[in-house]
Write a protein that holds these residues in place. Structure first.
Motif, PDB file in Angstrom:
ATOM      1  N   LEU A 182       0.827  -1.100   0.149  1.00  7.42           N
ATOM      2  CA  LEU A 182       0.062  -0.125  -0.038  1.00  7.42           C
ATOM      3  C   LEU A 182       0.991   1.117   0.066  1.00  7.42           C
ATOM      4  O   LEU A 182       0.557   2.238  -0.655  1.00  7.42           O
ATOM      5  N   ALA A 183       1.778   1.214   0.788  1.00  8.57           N
ATOM      6  CA  ALA A 183       2.902   2.552   0.939  1.00  8.57           C
ATOM      7  C   ALA A 183       3.416   2.674  -0.441  1.00  8.57           C
ATOM      8  O   ALA A 183       3.582   4.005  -0.686  1.00  8.57           O
ATOM      9  N   ALA A 184       3.493   1.827  -1.290  1.00  4.01           N
ATOM     10  CA  ALA A 184       4.145   2.161  -2.495  1.00  4.01           C
ATOM     11  C   ALA A 184       3.440   3.003  -3.673  1.00  4.01           C
ATOM     12  O   ALA A 184       3.952   3.273  -4.360  1.00  4.01           O
ATOM     13  N   ARG A 240     -12.641  14.047   2.373  1.00  2.00           N
ATOM     14  CA  ARG A 240     -11.201  14.283   2.356  1.00  2.00           C
ATOM     15  C   ARG A 240     -10.601  14.429   0.877  1.00  2.00           C
ATOM     16  O   ARG A 240     -10.939  13.369   0.306  1.00  2.00           O
ATOM     17  N   VAL A 241      -9.800  15.238   0.777  1.00  2.64           N
ATOM     18  CA  VAL A 241      -9.286  15.562  -0.584  1.00  2.64           C
ATOM     19  C   VAL A 241      -7.927  15.573  -0.441  1.00  2.64           C
ATOM     20  O   VAL A 241      -7.253  15.413  -1.759  1.00  2.64           O
ATOM     21  N   THR A 242      -7.083  15.537   0.426  1.00  2.00           N
ATOM     22  CA  THR A 242      -5.651  15.690   0.765  1.00  2.00           C
ATOM     23  C   THR A 242      -4.966  14.682   1.238  1.00  2.00           C
ATOM     24  O   THR A 242      -5.669  13.751   1.830  1.00  2.00           O
ATOM     25  N   ARG A 243      -3.780  14.499   1.109  1.00  2.00           N
ATOM     26  CA  ARG A 243      -2.931  13.349   1.442  1.00  2.00           C
ATOM     27  C   ARG A 243      -2.823  13.345   3.173  1.00  2.00           C
ATOM     28  O   ARG A 243      -2.730  14.564   3.843  1.00  2.00           O
ATOM     29  N   ASP A 244      -2.922  12.346   3.762  1.00  2.00           N
ATOM     30  CA  ASP A 244      -2.802  12.208   5.441  1.00  2.00           C
ATOM     31  C   ASP A 244      -1.335  11.820   5.352  1.00  2.00           C
ATOM     32  O   ASP A 244      -1.060  10.466   5.571  1.00  2.00           O
ATOM     33  N   ARG A 245      -0.554  12.660   5.900  1.00  2.00           N
ATOM     34  CA  ARG A 245       0.804  12.141   5.848  1.00  2.00           C
ATOM     35  C   ARG A 245       1.064  11.473   7.075  1.00  2.00           C
ATOM     36  O   ARG A 245       1.964  10.493   7.204  1.00  2.00           O
ATOM     37  N   VAL A 246       0.434  11.768   8.172  1.00  2.00           N
ATOM     38  CA  VAL A 246       0.445  10.927   9.549  1.00  2.00           C
ATOM     39  C   VAL A 246       0.132   9.657   9.336  1.00  2.00           C
ATOM     40  O   VAL A 246       0.754   8.631   9.794  1.00  2.00           O
ATOM     41  N   TYR A 247      -1.153   9.280   8.529  1.00  2.00           N
ATOM     42  CA  TYR A 247      -1.410   8.114   8.333  1.00  2.00           C
ATOM     43  C   TYR A 247      -0.479   7.482   7.325  1.00  2.00           C
ATOM     44  O   TYR A 247      -0.087   6.064   7.629  1.00  2.00           O
ATOM     45  N   GLU A 248       0.341   8.163   6.439  1.00  2.00           N
ATOM     46  CA  GLU A 248       0.959   7.217   5.534  1.00  2.00           C
ATOM     47  C   GLU A 248       2.436   7.049   6.333  1.00  2.00           C
ATOM     48  O   GLU A 248       3.068   5.770   6.294  1.00  2.00           O
ATOM     49  N   GLU A 249       2.930   7.696   7.060  1.00  2.00           N
ATOM     50  CA  GLU A 249       4.034   7.127   7.954  1.00  2.00           C
ATOM     51  C   GLU A 249       3.618   6.282   8.982  1.00  2.00           C
ATOM     52  O   GLU A 249       4.362   5.293   9.425  1.00  2.00           O
ATOM     53  N   ALA A 250       2.326   6.318   9.412  1.00  2.00           N
ATOM     54  CA  ALA A 250       2.077   4.889  10.483  1.00  2.00           C
ATOM     55  C   ALA A 250       1.854   3.746   9.559  1.00  2.00           C
ATOM     56  O   ALA A 250       2.495   2.717  10.168  1.00  2.00           O
ATOM     57  N   VAL A 251       1.526   3.793   8.398  1.00  2.00           N
ATOM     58  CA  VAL A 251       1.602   2.674   7.435  1.00  2.00           C
ATOM     59  C   VAL A 251       2.984   2.201   7.056  1.00  2.00           C
ATOM     60  O   VAL A 251       3.210   1.091   7.528  1.00  2.00           O
ATOM     61  N   ARG A 252       3.807   2.966   7.096  1.00  2.00           N
ATOM     62  CA  ARG A 252       5.215   2.535   6.715  1.00  2.00           C
ATOM     63  C   ARG A 252       5.722   1.963   7.903  1.00  2.00           C
ATOM     64  O   ARG A 252       6.563   0.999   7.927  1.00  2.00           O
ATOM     65  N   ALA A 253       5.584   2.815   9.106  1.00  2.00           N
ATOM     66  CA  ALA A 253       6.152   2.125  10.590  1.00  2.00           C
ATOM     67  C   ALA A 253       5.447   0.848  10.680  1.00  2.00           C
ATOM     68  O   ALA A 253       6.120  -0.088  11.216  1.00  2.00           O
ATOM     69  N   ALA A 254       4.140   0.620  10.433  1.00  2.00           N
ATOM     70  CA  ALA A 254       3.530  -0.839  10.541  1.00  2.00           C
ATOM     71  C   ALA A 254       4.324  -1.736   9.907  1.00  2.00           C
ATOM     72  O   ALA A 254       4.229  -2.999  10.367  1.00  2.00           O
ATOM     73  N   ALA A 255       4.638  -1.370   8.525  1.00  2.00           N
ATOM     74  CA  ALA A 255       5.246  -2.450   7.896  1.00  2.00           C
ATOM     75  C   ALA A 255       6.518  -2.790   7.953  1.00  2.00           C
ATOM     76  O   ALA A 255       7.066  -3.769   7.447  1.00  2.00           O
ATOM     77  N   ALA A 256       7.230  -2.056   8.708  1.00  2.00           N
ATOM     78  CA  ALA A 256       8.848  -2.077   8.967  1.00  2.00           C
ATOM     79  C   ALA A 256       9.192  -3.111   9.697  1.00  2.00           C
ATOM     80  O   ALA A 256       8.019  -3.816  10.669  1.00  2.00           O
TER      81      ALA A 256
END
Length: 282
Positions: free
Chosen positions: A165-167, A266-282
């Motif tokens: 998803l992060a990709a 919502r129409v803009t990116r949620d950077r906090v969510y994106e960072e959470a996803v990347r950290a969850a996948a790490a």
């Protein structure tokens, strides 16, 4: 109702239905978006329940795609127009188009969706279940929509799919209803600062998605590893940090239609969510 087998037949049926039977006058269509939903057969009933709760809050053209790749090649659709009174004897109407994509047609959904998009309006894609990242149907639709809405609660084998998803974060704006279900807990945990600055373990009683996303959120905010202990539950029922229960947040649990409705706003990116996803996948 006869099945519709082409885009032109769908357009004609919508035009026919967009006429007030009592006056013969066209009914005004008021749409704020095109809402595309990819709904494998096992998700149809749940998807219809949610759509029923959305129509009056987000007037849209809704295109429900039901893939049936094992059937004989073909397209079978039906179209309906639902009217809502707006006062002073006026009505507005919204379109719902349901399309069964059979055989090879399930591999090329964009060829059906693109001619039905309303011009100059945003396009949202709700994907039920785990997206087949890298496969043609998903890749085609991602390239023609403005926003992808998923619910990672519906995904198996978490947290591995979060890396895929992060990709795609740089290709399309992504919302996750599982993340929205943690919205009451994140401010509550943040209110414990600075007491949680050095937390090393988070224990979550909830779905697997909620547990992984909350753990990823803490890791990304604190900048260090936070171990996850997960107790399965069909709702987010409790959180402990280093063994200490966090206070239960105020507010009621939102229903599925409310969650999707909020994401459609919502129409803009949620950077906090994106960072959470990347950290969850790490």
């Amino acid at each position: 109702m006869a099945a519709l087998g082409s885009i032109s037949e769908i357009d004609r049926e919508l035009a026919r239905r967009r006429v007030d039977a009592s006056t013969g006058e066209p009914i005004q269509r008021t749409s704020v978006m095109t809402h595309v939903a990819w709904v494998p057969t096992q998700w149809v009933e749940a998807a219809e329940d949610v759509l029923t709760g959305l129509a009056d809050r987000h007037p849209s053209r809704t295109i429900v795609l039901v893939p049936d790749p094992d059937a004989e090649d073909g397209l079978e659709a039906d179209a309906e127009v639902t009217s809502y009174p707006t006062g002073q004897g006026r009505k507005v109407c919204v379109d719902t188009i349901r399309v069964r994509l059979s055989g090879s047609r399930a591999e090329v959904p964009a060829s059906v969706v693109q001619p039905l998009l309303l011009p100059d309006l945003p396009v949202f894609l709700r994907w039920r279940g785990l997206p087949p990242f890298g496969e043609r149907p998903f890749e085609e639709l991602v390239d023609v929509v403005d926003r992808l809405i998923v619910d990672s609660t519906e995904w198996p084998d978490l947290p591995a799919p979060y890396a895929q998803l992060a990709a795609i974060f740089d290709r399309v704006v992504v919302s996750d209803i599982a993340w929205a279900r943690t919205s009451r807990w994140r401010p509550q945990l943040a209110s414990l600062w600075p007491g949680i600055e050095d937390v090393r373990t988070i224990q979550v009683t909830g779905t697997e998605a909620q547990a992984n996303l909350l753990a990823g959120w803490l890791r990304s905010r604190l900048g260090h590893d936070v171990a996850l202990e997960h107790e399965p539950s069909d709702r987010l029922a409790g959180v402990k940090v280093d063994g200490e229960p966090a206070p239960f947040p105020p507010g009621d649990r939102p229903d599925p239609a409310d969650l999707l409705s909020d994401e459609l706003d919502r129409v803009t990116r949620d950077r906090v969510y994106e960072e959470a996803v990347r950290a969850a996948a790490a």
